[in-house]
Design a protein around this motif. Structure first.
Motif, mmCIF file in Angstrom:
data_model
loop_
_atom_site.group_PDB
_atom_site.id
_atom_site.type_symbol
_atom_site.label_atom_id
_atom_site.label_comp_id
_atom_site.label_asym_id
_atom_site.label_seq_id
_atom_site.Cartn_x
_atom_site.Cartn_y
_atom_site.Cartn_z
ATOM 1 N N ILE A 166 42.737 -38.370 19.994
ATOM 2 C CA ILE A 166 42.560 -38.514 21.396
ATOM 3 C C ILE A 166 41.572 -39.369 21.766
ATOM 4 O O ILE A 166 42.041 -40.356 22.491
ATOM 5 N N ALA A 167 40.709 -39.545 21.079
ATOM 6 C CA ALA A 167 39.449 -40.463 21.414
ATOM 7 C C ALA A 167 40.126 -41.996 21.280
ATOM 8 O O ALA A 167 40.039 -42.980 22.344
ATOM 9 N N ARG A 168 40.655 -42.239 20.003
ATOM 10 C CA ARG A 168 40.992 -43.597 19.757
ATOM 11 C C ARG A 168 42.012 -43.880 20.767
ATOM 12 O O ARG A 168 42.436 -45.052 21.068
ATOM 13 N N SER A 169 43.101 -43.081 21.011
ATOM 14 C CA SER A 169 44.392 -43.354 21.818
ATOM 15 C C SER A 169 43.858 -43.630 23.274
ATOM 16 O O SER A 169 44.323 -44.629 23.938
ATOM 17 N N ARG A 170 42.972 -42.879 23.776
ATOM 18 C CA ARG A 170 42.410 -43.097 25.108
ATOM 19 C C ARG A 170 41.587 -44.563 25.265
ATOM 20 O O ARG A 170 42.197 -45.307 26.075
ATOM 21 N N ILE A 171 40.794 -44.833 24.216
ATOM 22 C CA ILE A 171 40.317 -46.231 24.303
ATOM 23 C C ILE A 171 41.345 -47.381 24.188
ATOM 24 O O ILE A 171 40.866 -48.228 24.894
ATOM 25 N N LYS A 172 42.065 -47.038 23.262
ATOM 26 C CA LYS A 172 42.974 -48.329 22.879
ATOM 27 C C LYS A 172 43.779 -48.672 24.184
ATOM 28 O O LYS A 172 43.917 -49.686 24.596
ATOM 29 N N ILE A 173 44.242 -47.455 25.053
ATOM 30 C CA ILE A 173 45.103 -47.688 26.049
ATOM 31 C C ILE A 173 44.246 -48.030 27.416
ATOM 32 O O ILE A 173 44.750 -48.937 28.174
ATOM 33 N N LEU A 174 43.294 -47.262 27.688
ATOM 34 C CA LEU A 174 42.658 -47.322 28.941
ATOM 35 C C LEU A 174 41.483 -48.451 28.943
ATOM 36 O O LEU A 174 40.940 -49.063 30.107
ATOM 37 N N GLN A 175 41.093 -49.127 27.886
ATOM 38 C CA GLN A 175 40.036 -50.064 27.604
ATOM 39 C C GLN A 175 40.615 -51.206 26.891
ATOM 40 O O GLN A 175 41.885 -51.412 26.860
ATOM 41 N N ASN A 176 39.722 -52.591 27.089
ATOM 42 C CA ASN A 176 40.079 -53.585 26.349
ATOM 43 C C ASN A 176 38.876 -54.289 25.768
ATOM 44 O O ASN A 176 37.777 -53.359 25.868
ATOM 45 N N GLU A 177 38.725 -55.521 25.271
ATOM 46 C CA GLU A 177 37.779 -56.447 24.645
ATOM 47 C C GLU A 177 36.529 -56.222 25.591
ATOM 48 O O GLU A 177 35.279 -56.525 25.046
ATOM 49 N N THR A 178 36.552 -55.992 26.858
ATOM 50 C CA THR A 178 35.261 -55.971 27.538
ATOM 51 C C THR A 178 34.401 -54.731 27.719
ATOM 52 O O THR A 178 33.254 -54.531 28.085
ATOM 53 N N PHE A 179 34.960 -53.771 26.905
ATOM 54 C CA PHE A 179 34.258 -52.686 26.824
ATOM 55 C C PHE A 179 33.665 -52.433 25.300
ATOM 56 O O PHE A 179 34.271 -52.725 24.203
#
Ligand SMILES: Cc1cc2nc3c(=O)[nH]c(=O)nc-3n(C[C@H](O)[C@H](O)[C@H](O)COP(=O)(O)O)c2cc1C
Length: 255
Positions: A198-211
């Protein structure tokens, strides 16, 4: 092996003594060196909620306190103990302050292969739930968690009560020691596997290299890996892992 205990009481009394007893028992079981850190002797400031540690990195935290010194002690240890008195059915404010200062690690778990446990002392009740809470914090930080213990210290502590507490601490020390010497990277439970996906899917979709979280997951290869560290998943866990990925991706997309 080194074990460091962090005490969330302002005095060296019940919580300190229970923790010291557990550490001395550990020493009688094997070659253990230990350190007890009184959080009340440390400078820990109150989190200002700027979220810079989450988004940009912990080095961007504007607070200049002992956080990094305490983290270094955890990194240099094979085992870590969080011990706190039960204050109004929760950990003490000191322990909570410490947990808040470590909060970025809950986004970017780190302490894999190290062993964690908790000790709660209490006057009358409710401590078992706090043990569960602290143990879940240890797990979220990446540690291998050994179920903590709760001892009742209502004054005056009778001989019968003391014997009962000593027995609890004795059993706890054996539990902790047997896990500590193994330095394991255990196969994840279904719950842990689900949390990771869940954590990795959320981060992959909702974030980008600026996070910072996104980069941390990228650097560790966690967007593609089965788990935080190399593990051999059986067929069932492989399939259910894919299912968690699918559901978590859908959830993140609809966020
Ligand atoms: C502010 C405060 C709140 C407390 N709240 C609880 C409580 O909710 N439940 C409980 O069982 N004991 C409670 N206690 C008792 C302590 O948990 C207990 O005395 C503990 O062993 C103290 O640890 P210490 O000697 O390390 O300070 C409270 C004590 C204080 C000072």
């Amino acid at each position: 092996m080194k074990v460091t205990a962090f005490i969330g009481s302002a005095r060296k009394h019940h919580t300190y003594k229970a923790t010291e007893k557990l550490l001395q028992k550990l020493q009688s079981l094997g070659n253990i060196e230990y350190e007890i850190v009184m959080l009340s002797d440390c400078n820990l400031e109150i989190c200002k909620s700027c979220l810079l540690c989450f988004d940009k990195g912990e080095e961007c935290c504007p607070l200049k306190d002992d956080r990094d010194k305490l983290i270094k002690k955890m990194i240099d240890s094979d085992g870590v103990i969080f011990a706190s008195p039960n204050y109004t059915f929760q950990v003490s404010a000191l322990m909570k302050l410490f947990l808040d200062r470590l909060a970025f690690f809950f986004h970017r778990p780190f302490f894999f292969g190290k062993t964690f446990t908790s000790i709660i002392t209490q006057g009358f009740g409710g401590g078992e739930d706090i043990v569960e809470y602290l143990d879940s914090m240890g797990s979220a930080l990446g540690f291998n968690v050994v179920k903590g213990s709760c001892v009742t210290t209502v004054e005056p502590v009778t001989e019968k009560r003391q014997k009962k507490n000593d027995k609890i601490i004795d059993k706890h020390s054996k539990r902790f020691y047997s896990k500590l010497i193994k330095k394991e990277y255990p196969n994840p439970s279904l719950f842990m596997l689900m949390m990771f996906r869940i954590a990795r899917s959320r981060i992959k979709i909702l974030q980008n290299e600026t996070f910072r979280d996104y980069n941390y997951y990228m650097e560790n290869g966690w967007f593609e890996s089965d788990y935080f560290y190399p593990v051999r998943l059986n067929l069932f866990k492989k399939l259910i892992g894919k299912f968690f990925d699918l559901i978590a991706t859908q959830m993140a997309k609809s966020y």
